[in-house]
Design a protein around this motif. Structure first.
Motif, mmCIF file in Angstrom:
data_model
loop_
_atom_site.group_PDB
_atom_site.id
_atom_site.type_symbol
_atom_site.label_atom_id
_atom_site.label_comp_id
_atom_site.label_asym_id
_atom_site.label_seq_id
_atom_site.Cartn_x
_atom_site.Cartn_y
_atom_site.Cartn_z
ATOM 1 N N THR A 46 0.795 -1.235 0.000
ATOM 2 C CA THR A 46 0.000 0.000 0.000
ATOM 3 C C THR A 46 0.824 1.279 0.000
ATOM 4 O O THR A 46 0.349 2.315 -0.448
ATOM 5 C CB THR A 46 -0.917 0.023 1.241
ATOM 6 N N ILE A 47 2.056 1.218 0.509
ATOM 7 C CA ILE A 47 2.835 2.440 0.667
ATOM 8 C C ILE A 47 3.240 3.033 -0.680
ATOM 9 O O ILE A 47 3.466 4.244 -0.796
ATOM 10 C CB ILE A 47 4.088 2.159 1.539
ATOM 11 N N VAL A 48 3.323 2.189 -1.703
ATOM 12 C CA VAL A 48 3.792 2.646 -3.014
ATOM 13 C C VAL A 48 2.760 3.531 -3.709
ATOM 14 O O VAL A 48 3.123 4.487 -4.403
ATOM 15 C CB VAL A 48 4.137 1.433 -3.909
ATOM 16 N N ASN A 49 1.470 3.239 -3.516
ATOM 17 C CA ASN A 49 0.424 3.902 -4.309
ATOM 18 C C ASN A 49 0.460 5.417 -4.180
ATOM 19 O O ASN A 49 0.323 6.141 -5.166
ATOM 20 C CB ASN A 49 -0.956 3.377 -3.893
ATOM 21 N N THR A 50 0.631 5.920 -2.953
ATOM 22 C CA THR A 50 0.632 7.368 -2.752
ATOM 23 C C THR A 50 1.834 8.033 -3.400
ATOM 24 O O THR A 50 1.769 9.207 -3.772
ATOM 25 C CB THR A 50 0.627 7.689 -1.248
ATOM 26 N N ALA A 51 2.925 7.305 -3.524
ATOM 27 C CA ALA A 51 4.162 7.887 -4.050
ATOM 28 C C ALA A 51 4.307 7.749 -5.558
ATOM 29 O O ALA A 51 5.292 8.240 -6.125
ATOM 30 C CB ALA A 51 5.363 7.229 -3.366
ATOM 31 N N LEU A 52 3.348 7.126 -6.234
ATOM 32 C CA LEU A 52 3.506 6.849 -7.659
ATOM 33 C C LEU A 52 3.773 8.098 -8.511
ATOM 34 O O LEU A 52 4.660 8.081 -9.368
ATOM 35 C CB LEU A 52 2.278 6.095 -8.183
ATOM 36 N N PRO A 53 3.011 9.209 -8.334
ATOM 37 C CA PRO A 53 3.305 10.397 -9.149
ATOM 38 C C PRO A 53 4.720 10.923 -8.942
ATOM 39 O O PRO A 53 5.386 11.329 -9.907
ATOM 40 C CB PRO A 53 2.254 11.413 -8.680
ATOM 41 N N SER A 54 5.215 10.906 -7.703
ATOM 42 C CA SER A 54 6.572 11.389 -7.424
ATOM 43 C C SER A 54 7.618 10.457 -8.022
ATOM 44 O O SER A 54 8.632 10.916 -8.567
ATOM 45 C CB SER A 54 6.786 11.508 -5.913
#
Length: 486
Positions: A46-54
């Motif tokens: 789950t931690i990856v999803n929020t960082a995808l745009p960055s």
């Protein structure tokens, strides 16, 4: 003076008490080790999803082209999970669990060191290789170390770690992106893994190798080929010159699945016995799980992208917006057992699936002008209903299996779960790209995609209507923890 009887009893009882305390301490340490491994695995999902745009900006690719890093991880886990039990039997539980954590940590370091999308995808495959063994082997270690009376309570304790991952993951990922860099969403696994490696060597019981039956490499290869071909067919661009390539991959997936049937009939110990599908609710539950999870698994991927790319949220803000769904899901778990006992699995899953699908469709209504409270309510409703959906689907799928088929059925069920997550991300991202290109509007692309994945989830309500809802004779929460609480 010679010691009296009382003194002798104390003297002889002390070693027994000390032995009992040592055993309790070892079991407690074991539970914490397995819980930590489960936390790492669920956090990384789950931690990856929020960082995808960055991450996309850093690697100079489009944010919607990032779904391979999620799919590679989940698909690798789906392919290798069935082999975990055989590896533990063949090489010993402690040795294989140690190697699983080591591979996961090395994969995390490689992820943080990636400079291209291709490098990151390969590093995620390495991570998935380690992650595929963490929960199954950890659960097996607990099964071999605790009494049958303590087993359900032990798994319930471990499942808490799985619930904490989705709660902390999106917010932690957003915070790392803003406060430091996206690389730390992977580097955080290093200190956790280092402590885990020490604890495994120090506390995990050294269950020796046992005589494991020959592993069905051919059957595993056929099913892996089916999953990879099916996933690549969905990932393939929709342009005309790629249509034949996609159709060929679909055909390969079907052929490899069909080839498994005569193979399983000929082999005395196939990867998955065909008799599993003689239990009606297992077949219905497996298909319903696959369809329902495709829709609901697209949400954690699409919502952070919608919030950041279309609504202008910061990574941390978008991560915090995912908290209502995770917290509501944790609270709602206690409602499952009484609701199922009162209404039965078929009625409960019919109504709850409609709620989940409708909540997904409701994400299409969220725009820049939508009040914040509306978005929070939609996320909370989705999180609560989705959590109950997963637990009820887990229970109804596995509850009718015999003791001999339970392990094999749970392994196949875990494969389908991981496959569905990858398919949900692939289909969700592909639909956004398709609609955005066709209508010239990314905002409209997101809205239409939420409607489509919501409809996919609603289709599973029709599948669950075919359940044979016999009286509930087993504890719903017990089955939930057996299915890893997902």
């Amino acid at each position: 003076m010679a010691p009296g009887p009382a003194h002798r009893s104390v003297r002889f009882a002390a070693p027994a008490v000390r032995l009992n305390m040592n055993k309790d301490s070892a079991q407690t340490a074991l539970l914490w080790i397995v819980a930590a491994g489960f936390f790492m695995q669920s956090l990384d999902t789950t931690i990856v999803n929020t960082a995808l745009p960055s991450i996309a900006n850093s690697l100079h690719v489009a944010p919607l082209a990032m779904q391979p890093i999620v799919v590679a991880y989940t698909l690798t886990m789906a392919m290798l999970t069935p082999a975990s039990g055989w590896l533990a039997d063949r090489f010993g539980t402690r040795r294989v669990y140690f190697v699983a954590i080591l591979i996961f940590v090395l994969g995390s370091i490689c992820c943080a060191s990636a400079h291209t999308l291709g490098q990151l995808v390969m590093a995620r495959v390495l991570q998935g290789l380690g992650g595929s063994m963490l929960l199954p082997i950890g659960r097996l270690a607990v099964l071999r170390s605790v009494s049958s009376e303590q087993y359900v309570s032990a798994l319930a304790f471990i499942s808490i770690a799985g619930q904490l991952g989705p709660i902390a993951g999106p917010t932690l990922g957003g915070w790392f992106v803003q406060a430091v860099t996206w690389h730390w969403i992977f580097l955080i696994n290093v200190p956790i893994g280092a402590l885990g490696l020490y604890a495994v060597q120090r506390f995990l019981p050294a269950h020796g190798e046992i005589q494991a039956p020959p592993f069905d490499f051919v059957g595993c290869g056929l099913l892996s080929l089916c999953m990879i071909s099916f996933s690549l067919a969905i990932e393939a661009p929709v342009e005309t010159h790629r249509a034949a390539w996609s159709a060929g991959l679909f055909a390969l997936a079907v052929l490899s699945a069909l080839a498994y049937i005569p193979h399983a009939r000929r082999r005395s110990n196939p990867l998955f016995k065909l008799s599993l599908f003689g239990e009606p609710n297992f077949s219905v539950g497996l298909l319903g799980n696959l369809i329902c999870r495709i829709g609901s698994s697209a949400v954690p991927f699409l919502v952070p992208l919608l919030l950041q790319l279309q609504l202008g949220y910061t990574p941390l803000h978008s991560g915090l917006m995912m908290l209502p769904a995770a917290l509501a899901g944790t609270v709602a778990k206690r409602w499952i057992a009484p609701l199922v006992r009162r209404y039965g699995y078929d009625t409960f899953l019919l109504v709850n699936t409609i709620v989940v699908g409708s909540a997904i469709v409701a994400f299409a209504l969220i725009t820049r002008g939508t009040p914040l409270i509306v978005g929070i309510v939609v996320l909370a409703v989705f999180g609560a209903a989705n959590s109950m959906q997963f637990a009820a689907m887990n229970s109804v799928t596995l509850k009718g299996l015999s003791h001999e088929d339970a392990g094999s059925g749970n392994s196949l069920f875990s494969m389908v779960q991981m496959l569905a997550i990858g398919l949900g991300v692939s289909i969700g991202g592909g639909l956004v790209n398709l609609f955005s290109a066709q209508w010239g509007s990314a905002a409209l692309g997101f809205r239409l995609s939420f409607v489509c994945v919501g409809i996919i989830t609603l289709i599973s309500a029709w599948v669950f209507r075919h359940l044979d809802d016999a009286p509930v004779t087993r504890n719903v929460r017990g089955q939930t923890t057996q299915g890893a609480g997902r």
